[in-house]
Write a protein that holds these residues in place. Structure first.
Motif, short mmCIF file in Angstrom:
data_model
loop_
_atom_site.label_atom_id
_atom_site.label_comp_id
_atom_site.label_asym_id
_atom_site.label_seq_id
_atom_site.Cartn_x
_atom_site.Cartn_y
_atom_site.Cartn_z
N TYR A 155 -4.48 6.80 -5.18
CA TYR A 155 -4.72 5.49 -5.57
C TYR A 155 -6.30 5.81 -7.05
O TYR A 155 -7.01 6.09 -5.82
CB TYR A 155 -5.51 4.22 -4.49
N ARG A 171 -2.49 4.70 7.04
CA ARG A 171 -3.32 5.90 6.25
C ARG A 171 -2.97 7.69 6.92
O ARG A 171 -2.57 8.12 6.60
CB ARG A 171 -4.93 5.36 5.84
N LYS A 199 3.01 1.63 -3.30
CA LYS A 199 2.54 2.56 -4.40
C LYS A 199 2.25 4.07 -4.35
O LYS A 199 1.64 4.97 -5.02
CB LYS A 199 0.79 1.31 -4.10
N ARG A 200 2.39 4.49 -3.53
CA ARG A 200 1.47 5.86 -2.60
C ARG A 200 2.91 6.82 -2.26
O ARG A 200 3.03 8.16 -2.39
CB ARG A 200 0.66 5.91 -1.63
N LYS A 247 -12.60 0.89 -12.97
CA LYS A 247 -13.76 1.48 -11.69
C LYS A 247 -13.86 3.15 -12.72
O LYS A 247 -15.32 2.86 -12.61
CB LYS A 247 -13.18 1.48 -10.70
N TYR A 261 0.51 -1.22 -0.30
CA TYR A 261 -0.12 -0.12 -0.39
C TYR A 261 0.75 1.43 0.04
O TYR A 261 1.12 1.70 -0.35
CB TYR A 261 -1.41 -0.23 1.41
N GLU A 295 -17.60 4.10 -14.79
CA GLU A 295 -18.10 5.16 -14.40
C GLU A 295 -18.63 6.01 -15.50
O GLU A 295 -19.64 6.58 -15.22
CB GLU A 295 -17.93 6.12 -13.09
N ASP A 311 -21.37 14.83 -8.56
CA ASP A 311 -21.36 14.04 -7.21
C ASP A 311 -21.37 15.25 -6.71
O ASP A 311 -21.05 15.85 -5.70
CB ASP A 311 -19.20 14.14 -7.36
N TYR A 322 -5.67 -0.29 8.99
CA TYR A 322 -5.29 0.73 8.18
C TYR A 322 -5.65 1.97 7.85
O TYR A 322 -4.75 2.88 7.70
CB TYR A 322 -6.40 -0.02 6.65
N GLN A 334 -9.18 -2.75 9.39
CA GLN A 334 -9.90 -1.47 9.51
C GLN A 334 -8.69 -0.24 10.18
O GLN A 334 -8.30 0.35 10.38
CB GLN A 334 -11.04 -1.69 9.89
#
Lengths: 177, 177
Positions: free
Chosen positions: B102, B85, B44-45, B107, B41, B111, B139, B81, B78
């Motif tokens: 990310y 984060r 990737k960031r 997806k 995680y 949309e 949105d 995470y 959770q």
């Protein structure tokens, strides 16, 4: 995409990500946590003893024995002595002496250090009460077997209960915080 | 690194309880179960390896420090995470670096494609299409939608609900319009 959806996707990505961390980092983290969770027992005992020495000295300032009293007001001692008798008074004396040290230790030591004391099932407090009696002897206290045993019982019980109770309180408080 | 069979069978939350009670093996199992997720995680960031390793270590040390704050009624993954984060964001803020958010490309495309499908729902009025587009594509919330379409918020909700019913009816082949 809403903020909530962004978090959901981010979390999904977190769950599905997979890449093993370098071994040296893993070892360093695991070793650090292991050391933290298993504090040195001797060091914990020395810490507890030092705190007890400090707090014990303070309680002595209110004790009619050893001529260390600052106030020379022994009303509380006489109250216990007259109302509960010599034996109960000895237990209360021991309980105040070691119990106060246990309360201070409960909020000074780490939770892991407290856990080590708790796990000893009263051995640490028994040892400290024994050492304290030795110091009292050096300072000229007269010890009688029955009263000494009651003092040790009161001291060890109070210290063990205080440590366990305050450990429980600290854990609860951390959960609520 | 070998693990005890008993601990392997436990779920994360049970292991956390053991870990809170000072069992370092429980931490080890939790670490080995989830380290790859955290590491990947962060990889990737964050732009460089040093940053990844620093935040990775900080994450697990934060987990260790705040272990008593974890409530077993929540999922450990959770919580992990959230810690990872927040450590990532703190690090980026401190070092003034921009982390990579990310984006699930598949997806995102899906949309956009969905928005084009609105034209296929012949039973939707122009206003309903516009409202759905403002709600799902742009949105916007009801306050913004009502301002954009010059209608009240309650009216916007009614139109939205009607439009959804029409779409449902179309999808289920129950279209009477």
């Amino acid at each position: 995409m809403t903020k909530e959806n962004k978090f959901k996707d981010d979390f999904k990505d977190f769950i599905n990500s997979k890449e093993v961390a370098p071994r040296n980092i893993s070892h360093s983290i695991i070793d650090r946590v292991k050391a933290d969770l298993n504090p040195n027992k001797q060091l914990v005992f020395v810490k507890l003893l030092s705190l007890q020495l400090l707090t014990g000295l303070i309680t002595m300032l209110f004790c009619p024995q050893f001529k260390m009293s600052l106030t020379n007001n022994h009303d509380l001692f006489h109250y216990f002595h007259h109302n509960f008798g010599e034996h109960i008074c000895m237990m209360i004396c021991g309980a105040i002496f070691l119990g106060s040290g246990a309360i201070v230790a409960s909020y000074t030591l780490d939770l892991e250090e407290l856990r080590v004391i708790k796990k000893s099932k009263g051995l640490y407090t028994l040892a400290i009460s024994g050492l304290s009696l030795g110091v009292f002897l050096i300072f000229g206290a007269k010890l009688y077997l029955d009263l000494t045993l009651l003092w040790v019982l009161g001291a060890s019980l109070a210290a063990t209960v205080m440590l366990a109770f305050n450990y429980f309180l600290r854990r609860k408080f951390l959960l609520l915080a | 690194m070998t693990l005890t069979g008993n601990a392997q069978k436990m779920n994360d939350e049970q292991l956390m309880i053991k870990y809170q009670d000072g069992d370092h093996k429980a931490f080890e199992v939790l670490y080995l179960r989830h380290e790859s997720k955290v590491y990947a995680y962060l990889r990737k960031r964050l732009p460089d390896q040093d940053s990844v390793e620093e935040v990775f270590q900080n994450t697990f040390l934060k987990v260790h420090k705040s272990r008593f704050h974890f409530k077993p009624k929540f999922l450990f993954i959770q919580w992990l995470y959230t810690v990872a984060r927040s450590e990532l964001l703190d690090f980026c803020k401190k070092k003034k670096i921009i982390h990579i958010e990310y984006v699930d490309q598949g997806k995102a495309k899906e949309e956009i494609d969905d928005s084009l499908d609105l034209d296929n729902y012949k039973n939707l009025s122009d206003k309903e299409k516009e409202l759905l587009s403002l709600k799902f594509i742009s949105d916007n919330d009801y306050e913004e939608i009502s301002a954009a379409l010059n209608i009240s918020q309650s009216n916007a909700r009614k139109i939205f609900s009607r439009a959804i019913k029409k779409i449902k009816a179309t999808l289920s082949g129950d279209n009477n319009d």
